[in-house]
Scaffold this active site. Structure first.
Site, PDB file in Angstrom:
ATOM      1  N   ARG A   1     -87.101  -4.945  24.572  1.00 44.99           N
ATOM      2  CA  ARG A   1     -86.090  -4.600  25.808  1.00 44.99           C
ATOM      3  C   ARG A   1     -86.297  -2.983  25.352  1.00 44.99           C
ATOM      4  NH1 ARG A   1     -81.325  -8.733  26.385  1.00 44.99           N
ATOM      5  NH2 ARG A   1     -82.133  -9.889  27.948  1.00 44.99           N
TER       6      ARG A   1
ATOM      7  N   GLY B   1     -80.150 -14.731  31.663  1.00 43.02           N
ATOM      8  CA  GLY B   1     -79.372 -15.295  32.444  1.00 43.02           C
ATOM      9  C   GLY B   1     -79.551 -14.724  33.905  1.00 43.02           C
TER      10      GLY B   1
ATOM     11  N   LYS C   1     -81.509 -29.129  29.497  1.00 47.56           N
ATOM     12  CA  LYS C   1     -80.376 -29.867  30.031  1.00 47.56           C
ATOM     13  C   LYS C   1     -80.954 -29.631  31.802  1.00 47.56           C
ATOM     14  CE  LYS C   1     -76.765 -29.680  27.061  1.00 47.56           C
ATOM     15  NZ  LYS C   1     -75.353 -29.087  27.056  1.00 47.56           N
TER      16      LYS C   1
ATOM     17  N   GLY D   1     -84.164 -16.875  28.636  1.00 50.90           N
ATOM     18  CA  GLY D   1     -83.957 -17.496  27.368  1.00 50.90           C
ATOM     19  C   GLY D   1     -85.326 -17.710  26.354  1.00 50.90           C
TER      20      GLY D   1
HETATM   21  C1  3PG Z   1     -78.486 -10.594  27.716  1.00 47.04           C
HETATM   22  O1  3PG Z   1     -78.910 -10.633  26.769  1.00 47.04           O
HETATM   23  O2  3PG Z   1     -79.076 -11.620  28.785  1.00 47.04           O
HETATM   24  C2  3PG Z   1     -78.087  -9.611  28.538  1.00 47.04           C
HETATM   25  O3  3PG Z   1     -77.902  -8.531  27.833  1.00 47.04           O
HETATM   26  C3  3PG Z   1     -76.784  -9.888  29.268  1.00 47.04           C
HETATM   27  O4  3PG Z   1     -75.851 -10.239  28.255  1.00 47.04           O
HETATM   28  P1  3PG Z   1     -74.567 -11.196  28.416  1.00 47.04           P
HETATM   29  O5  3PG Z   1     -75.113 -12.424  28.743  1.00 47.04           O
HETATM   30  O6  3PG Z   1     -73.717 -10.621  27.149  1.00 47.04           O
HETATM   31  O7  3PG Z   1     -73.575 -10.551  29.774  1.00 47.04           O
HETATM   32 MG    MG Z   2     -77.151 -13.876  27.858  1.00 45.84          MG
END
Ligand code: 3PG
Ligand code: MG
Length: 396
Positions: free
Chosen positions: A36, A377, A197, A354
């Site tokens: 990142r 996410g 899941k 993920g």
């Molecule tokens: C992540 O790591 O998916 C993003 O930086 C968002 O983080 P968060 O899920 O804590 O909002």
């Molecule tokens: Mg996250």
């Protein structure tokens, strides 16, 4: 696209508040994956080249609105300096006098990193006062945190309403990769969805059957689909309460001419353990005392055949228990096939979310994919067809 890019902004001498996502994994103080951080380099470099002053806003972890020392962004300064090849100054707060003094002292060619935005309670509430305090530090807002764009926070959406705004290079790259995979893809388009899941990926599956020609389902969630087809799954991880839902998705897919590809053979073991004794059986013959831990070679051959005919692939989630050997075999083999088709120019392949990137990196396939998203996410929510507030804010 409805939003501006850095090219449309006059950045000379301007303070550019740049929202980045440098929420990288850190173990014992060391960054274990700097992806990142390296992916924000083009944005920062281009701001500097245009004579702008990059002032980085970012979150780190989930401190819950208070100062948490081991979630200070200061620890990332050396990694940032190394990636950027420029001095990175640090301010101990993202608003207020400390931030203002650091901004005022910023020289041409330098980058300023402000402290974790989530040390302030207002950040995750998109609090207008906090947004205004942030806005006071800059002239332009550059949003480069696609992977945090599913959050409606001061630094991801709020600022776009107060300052002239644009997308950074990473935001641009993420959006155009996703657009080419699902928005306006070359067909046939295939999606691979794996992971544990059904319940967490329900909306995603439901949206994908509307958009793709073939949906390959793997991982633990495939077990729920096999059970829905009346097949025995032994002691496999599955969500029995989701069986009706799985049937609903299969019916919907049929109506839309989307082919769902489930495992045809499966690798089963008695224990969830690396190198547990295992055997390969047809997908309708899982022994009562065994659990499905991976898709078998026939399944992989079927997936390969689908890839062979596909022009676009979007991939989220592993096909098996990829974290324990040898149950990473199907994920690795299919990923390498996708990588080879991509390398030969026959496939556009986009992956994200993920565990996916870790799985594709482990197989060595990632480097040949067309695009690997930095988002977890946010990638999922985008695949679900949701509007991401951090993207919508740029369009307003
Ligand atoms: C992540 O790591 O998916 C993003 O930086 C968002 O983080 P968060 O899920 O804590 O909002
Ligand atoms: Mg996250």
């Amino acid at each position: 696209m409805a939003w501006k890019t850095l090219d449309q902004m006059d950045l000379a001498g301007q303070r550019v508040l740049t929202r980045v996502d440098i929420n990288v994994p850190v173990v014992d103080g060391a960054v274990t994956d700097a992806t990142r951080i390296t992916r924000i380099v083009p944005t920062v470099r281009d701001i500097l080249a245009a004579g702008g002053k990059p002032i980085l806003l970012a979150h780190f972890g989930r401190p819950g609105g208070k100062r948490v020392d081991n979630l200070s962004l200061q620890q990332l300064v050396p990694t940032l300096e190394q990636a950027l090849g420029a001095p990175v100054l640090f301010a101990a707060d993202c608003v207020g006098p400390a931030a203002q003094a650091a901004v005022d002292a910023l020289q041409d060619g330098q980058v300023l990193l402000l402290e974790n935005t989530r040390f302030h309670k207002g950040e995750t509430k998109n609090d207008p006062d906090l947004t205004a305090q942030m806005a006071a530090l800059g002239d332009v807002f550059c949003s480069d945190a696609f992977s945090a764009a599913h959050r409606a926070h001061c630094s991801t959406t709020g600022l776009a309403a107060l300052l002239p705004s644009c997308a950074g290079r990473l935001m641009q790259a993420e959006l155009s990769a996703l657009e080419s995979a699902l928005g306006n893809p070359r067909r046939p388009v295939t999606a691979v969805v794996g992971g544990a899941k059904v319940s967490t990926k329900l909306e995603l599956l439901s949206n994908l059957v509307e958009k793709v020609d073939t949906l390959v389902i793997g991982g633990g969630m495939a077990n729920t689909f096999l059970a829905a087809q009346g097949k025995p799954i032994g002691t496999s991880l599955a969500e029995r309460l989701m069986i009706d839902t799985a049937n609903g998705i299969m019916t919907k897919a049929e109506g839309l001419n989307c082919t769902i590809l489930l495992p045809r053979d499966v690798v089963v073991a008695r224990r969830f353990e690396a190198n547990a004794p295992h055997e390969t059986v047809p997908a309708d013959q899982c022994p009562e005392d065994a659990m499905i831990l991976d898709a078998g070679p026939e399944s992989v051959a079927a997936i390969d055949a689908v890839f062979q005919d596909s022009k676009t692939l979007i991939w989220n989630g592993p096909l098996g228990a990829f974290e324990i050997e040898p149950f990473d075999a199907a994920t690795n083999a299919a990923a390498l096939k996708a990588a080879a088709r991509t390398a030969s120019g026959d496939l556009i392949s986009v992956a994200g979310g993920g565990d996916t990137v870790a799985a594709l990196n482990a197989s060595g396939a990632a480097r040949d994919f067309t695009y690997i998203s930095t988002a977890g996410g946010a990638f999922l929510e985008w695949m679900e067809g949701k509007t991401l507030p951090g993207v919508a804010a740029l369009e307003a």
